[in-house]
Design an enzyme around this catalytic site. Structure first.
Site, PDB file in Angstrom:
ATOM      1  N   THR A   1     -44.232  -2.735  19.340  1.00 25.64           N
ATOM      2  CA  THR A   1     -45.059  -3.936  19.224  1.00 25.64           C
ATOM      3  C   THR A   1     -44.479  -5.065  20.071  1.00 25.64           C
ATOM      4  O   THR A   1     -45.219  -5.812  20.726  1.00 25.64           O
ATOM      5  CB  THR A   1     -45.159  -4.370  17.749  1.00 25.64           C
ATOM      6  OG1 THR A   1     -45.860  -3.376  17.015  1.00 25.64           O
ATOM      7  CG2 THR A   1     -45.873  -5.699  17.610  1.00 25.64           C
TER       8      THR A   1
ATOM      9  N   GLY B   1     -47.382  -1.920  14.498  1.00 26.69           N
ATOM     10  CA  GLY B   1     -48.500  -1.217  15.106  1.00 26.69           C
ATOM     11  C   GLY B   1     -48.869  -0.021  14.254  1.00 26.69           C
ATOM     12  O   GLY B   1     -48.415   0.147  13.116  1.00 26.69           O
TER      13      GLY B   1
ATOM     14  N   CYS C   1     -31.264 -22.294 -20.028  1.00 30.29           N
ATOM     15  CA  CYS C   1     -32.294 -23.330 -20.155  1.00 30.29           C
ATOM     16  C   CYS C   1     -32.895 -23.359 -21.549  1.00 30.29           C
ATOM     17  O   CYS C   1     -33.341 -24.416 -22.018  1.00 30.29           O
ATOM     18  CB  CYS C   1     -33.394 -23.098 -19.120  1.00 30.29           C
ATOM     19  SG  CYS C   1     -32.861 -23.439 -17.428  1.00 30.29           S
TER      20      CYS C   1
ATOM     21  N   GLU D   1     -45.598  -6.253   9.893  1.00 34.79           N
ATOM     22  CA  GLU D   1     -46.639  -6.543  10.881  1.00 34.79           C
ATOM     23  C   GLU D   1     -46.406  -5.651  12.086  1.00 34.79           C
ATOM     24  O   GLU D   1     -46.021  -6.109  13.154  1.00 34.79           O
ATOM     25  CB  GLU D   1     -46.610  -8.017  11.295  1.00 34.79           C
ATOM     26  CG  GLU D   1     -47.157  -8.976  10.266  1.00 34.79           C
ATOM     27  CD  GLU D   1     -47.460 -10.342  10.860  1.00 34.79           C
ATOM     28  OE1 GLU D   1     -47.829 -10.427  12.053  1.00 34.79           O
ATOM     29  OE2 GLU D   1     -47.325 -11.340  10.131  1.00 34.79           O
TER      30      GLU D   1
ATOM     31  N   GLU E   1     -37.169 -26.681 -15.734  1.00 37.42           N
ATOM     32  CA  GLU E   1     -37.307 -27.280 -17.061  1.00 37.42           C
ATOM     33  C   GLU E   1     -36.203 -28.298 -17.336  1.00 37.42           C
ATOM     34  O   GLU E   1     -36.437 -29.310 -18.012  1.00 37.42           O
ATOM     35  CB  GLU E   1     -37.351 -26.199 -18.155  1.00 37.42           C
ATOM     36  CG  GLU E   1     -36.253 -25.176 -18.122  1.00 37.42           C
ATOM     37  CD  GLU E   1     -36.594 -23.945 -17.314  1.00 37.42           C
ATOM     38  OE1 GLU E   1     -36.521 -22.841 -17.860  1.00 37.42           O
ATOM     39  OE2 GLU E   1     -36.917 -24.101 -16.109  1.00 37.42           O
TER      40      GLU E   1
ATOM     41  N   ARG F   1     -45.017 -20.398  11.399  1.00 38.51           N
ATOM     42  CA  ARG F   1     -45.465 -21.648  12.003  1.00 38.51           C
ATOM     43  C   ARG F   1     -46.432 -22.378  11.068  1.00 38.51           C
ATOM     44  O   ARG F   1     -47.366 -23.047  11.507  1.00 38.51           O
ATOM     45  CB  ARG F   1     -46.110 -21.370  13.370  1.00 38.51           C
ATOM     46  CG  ARG F   1     -45.120 -20.751  14.349  1.00 38.51           C
ATOM     47  CD  ARG F   1     -45.617 -20.701  15.772  1.00 38.51           C
ATOM     48  NE  ARG F   1     -46.656 -19.736  16.011  1.00 38.51           N
ATOM     49  CZ  ARG F   1     -46.465 -18.412  16.178  1.00 38.51           C
ATOM     50  NH1 ARG F   1     -45.241 -17.911  16.089  1.00 38.51           N
ATOM     51  NH2 ARG F   1     -47.474 -17.605  16.423  1.00 38.51           N
TER      52      ARG F   1
ATOM     53  N   SER G   1     -47.561   4.697  27.173  1.00 35.26           N
ATOM     54  CA  SER G   1     -47.271   6.085  26.817  1.00 35.26           C
ATOM     55  C   SER G   1     -47.321   6.281  25.314  1.00 35.26           C
ATOM     56  O   SER G   1     -47.330   7.399  24.834  1.00 35.26           O
ATOM     57  CB  SER G   1     -45.889   6.495  27.344  1.00 35.26           C
ATOM     58  OG  SER G   1     -44.883   5.664  26.789  1.00 35.26           O
TER      59      SER G   1
ATOM     60  N   HIS H   1     -32.570 -25.827 -12.827  1.00 34.60           N
ATOM     61  CA  HIS H   1     -33.846 -25.181 -13.075  1.00 34.60           C
ATOM     62  C   HIS H   1     -34.921 -26.215 -13.380  1.00 34.60           C
ATOM     63  O   HIS H   1     -34.621 -27.358 -13.761  1.00 34.60           O
ATOM     64  CB  HIS H   1     -33.719 -24.173 -14.209  1.00 34.60           C
ATOM     65  CG  HIS H   1     -32.894 -22.971 -13.828  1.00 34.60           C
ATOM     66  ND1 HIS H   1     -32.720 -21.885 -14.655  1.00 34.60           N
ATOM     67  CD2 HIS H   1     -32.199 -22.689 -12.691  1.00 34.60           C
ATOM     68  CE1 HIS H   1     -31.957 -20.979 -14.056  1.00 34.60           C
ATOM     69  NE2 HIS H   1     -31.626 -21.453 -12.869  1.00 34.60           N
TER      70      HIS H   1
END
Length: 376
Positions: A204, A305, A79, A303, A47, A215, A164, A45
Site C-alpha cells: 500500500t 490493500g 474511587c 487500512e 469521579e 488529521r 506485479s 479519575h
C-alpha cells in the site's frame, strides 16, 4: 448521563491505555455541582475530579458516570471509597467495569455502604465508548478494526497499471483517485483519532504513498502509531511516511537483513522483527497483534490493500468492521476488497453482527462486529 458520556468522549485520544470516563455530580436539589473527564496524564479519575469540584455540595447528591468506580489501588486509590467518603446518596452508572480487578467489586462496595445504585442507563453507548479498553484489559491485545472504502461491487481500486501485485493496492491512492467523497474521508480521521495505531502493508505504501496520520485536529496524548508490515524492508526511503516520521512509525519485518534494518533505523523508524508462519515469510498477524499489545496499544485500525484485508480476516484477528461504500461500480479487473496474494477472492463465511449504518453525504458505511469485545 448524556452529559457524563459527553465528558467521557472528550477523553478519547488522551486516555489510552485507560478507559474513557466522564462523571457528573448533582446536589440534593438537582443542581450540577461537579464534572470530570479522565485523562491518562491527569492521573485523577473522572469521579474524583467531579467530587473535588463539588466539595461539600456532593453530600446527599447523585453521581452519574459511564463506568463502574474502581475498587483497587492503581495509580490512584479506589474511587468507590472516595464516592462513599463524599457522602453521595445515589450512583447512576452505565456499565460494570470489564477489568477483572474490578468487575462488580466497586458496585459491591457502594451497596455495602448503603448507596442507592442504578446500573444500565445508556449501556450500549457506554459499551461502545470503551470497547477497545474491554478487549485490551481482558486479553492484553488491541481491539482490531478492519476499515476499507469500496464501490458497490466490492472493489477498492481500479485495475492497476504496471503492478506485479495488484491486490496490494489500496483505495484512494495514485492509481485511481478517491473512492469515497470528502465527508466520508473526513470521518476516516475521526476514526483514526479513536485508535492508538494504524496498520498497512508495504504494498500500500509503494502503490499509494500515504501519510497514515490522524488529521482530525483533535489533541492526542500519543501520536497515532503508524505500523507497516514489510517482510523484506522494501519501504521506499523517499516515501511521505518516512519523510514525516516523528518517532511514530513502526516497521515490522520477518526476513530482512541487518543492514536494511539499520538503514531504516538511521532514518528514525522503529524496526522490529516478528515471527512468520506464512510460506512467503510475511509476519504472522496474530503475533503482530500480540506484539502491539505488549506496547500498550489498545486499538488497531487496519487500512491495508486486498492482501492485508484477506490475511487479517483469514487469521481471525479482526474484531470489528467499518466499511465505507460509494455509489459507484468499477467492474471486472478492479481490485477486490479482500484477496489472496495471487489475486483470488477470499473464501469462507465471515458473519458480522450488531450492524449499524452510517450516512456520509452520498456515501454510506456499514459498522459491525465479528466478536463481542466484552464477552469473546
Amino acid at each position: 448521563m448524556r452529559r457524563a458520556l459527553e465528558l467521557a468522549r472528550a477523553g478519547l485520544g488522551l486516555v489510552s491505555p485507560n478507559p474513557a470516563v466522564g462523571a457528573v455530580v448533582v446536589d440534593a436539589a438537582g443542581n450540577e455541582v461537579g464534572v470530570g473527564t479522565h485523562t491518562y496524564d491527569g492521573v485523577k479519575h473522572a469521579e474524583v475530579i467531579a467530587l473535588e469540584q463539588a466539595g461539600g455540595r456532593a453530600r446527599g447528591g447523585t453521581l452519574y458516570l459511564n463506568l463502574e468506580p474502581c475498587s483497587h489501588q492503581g495509580r490512584t486509590g479506589p474511587c468507590a471509597d472516595a464516592v462513599i467518603a463524599a457522602g453521595i446518596r445515589r450512583v447512576v452508572c452505565s456499565i460494570q467495569d470489564p477489568n477483572p480487578q474490578v468487575a462488580g467489586q466497586g458496585f459491591a462496595r457502594l451497596r455495602a455502604a448503603g448507596i442507592e445504585l442504578t446500573v444500565g442507563l445508556f449501556e450500549a453507548e457506554a459499551k461502545k465508548l470503551n470497547e477497545a479498553f474491554a478487549k485490551y484489559i481482558r486479553h492484553h491485545v488491541p481491539l482490531v478494526t478492519l476499515k476499507a472504502a469500496m464501490t458497490l461491487d466490492g472493489k477498492i481500486a481500479p485495475p492497476p497499471s504496471g503492478s506485479s501485485n495488484p491486490t496490494a493496492v489500496a483505495a484512494g491512492g495514485s492509481t485511481g483517485g478517491w473512492i469515497t467523497g470528502e465527508i466520508a474521508r473526513k470521518h476516516v480521521h475521526e476514526l483514526r483519532h479513536e485508535h492508538d495505531a494504524i496498520l498497512a502493508g508495504v504494498g500500500t505504501v509503494i502503490a499509494d504513498d500515504p501519510l497514515l496520520t490522524d488529521r482530525s485536529g483533535k489533541p492526542r496524548r500519543r501520536r497515532l502509531l503508524r505500523v507497516i508490515l514489510d517482510s523484506w524492508l522494501r519501504l521506499p526511503r523517499a516515501s511521505r511516511l518516512v519523510k514525516s516520521v516523528q518517532d511514530d512509525v513502526l516497521v515490522l519485518y520477518s526476513q530482512a537483513d541487518e543492514a536494511s534494518k539499520q538503514e531504516l533505523e538511521k532514518l528514525g523508524l522503529r524496526v522490529e522483527q516478528v515471527a512468520s508462519t506464512h510460506p512467503d515469510g510475511r509476519p504472522n498477524l496474530a503475533e503482530v497483534v500480540r506484539h502491539l499489545g505488549k506496547q500498550e496499544i489498545t486499538s488497531l485500525l487496519i487500512e491495508g490493500g486486498a492482501t492485508i484485508n484477506w490475511a487479517a480476516l483469514s487469521s481471525g484477528v479482526v474484531d470489528k468492521l467499518f466499511l465505507y461504500y460509494a455509489p459507484k461500480i468499477l467492474g471486472e479487473g478492479s481490485v477486490p476488497f479482500a484477496a489472496s496474494e495471487g489475486g483470488h477472492g477470499s473464501h469462507g463465511l465471515v458473519l458480522a453482527r450488531h450492524l449499524q449504518l452510517h450516512q456520509f453525504g452520498e456515501d454510506f458505511a456499514v459498522e459491525g462486529y465479528l466478536r463481542d469485545p466484552y464477552k469473546d
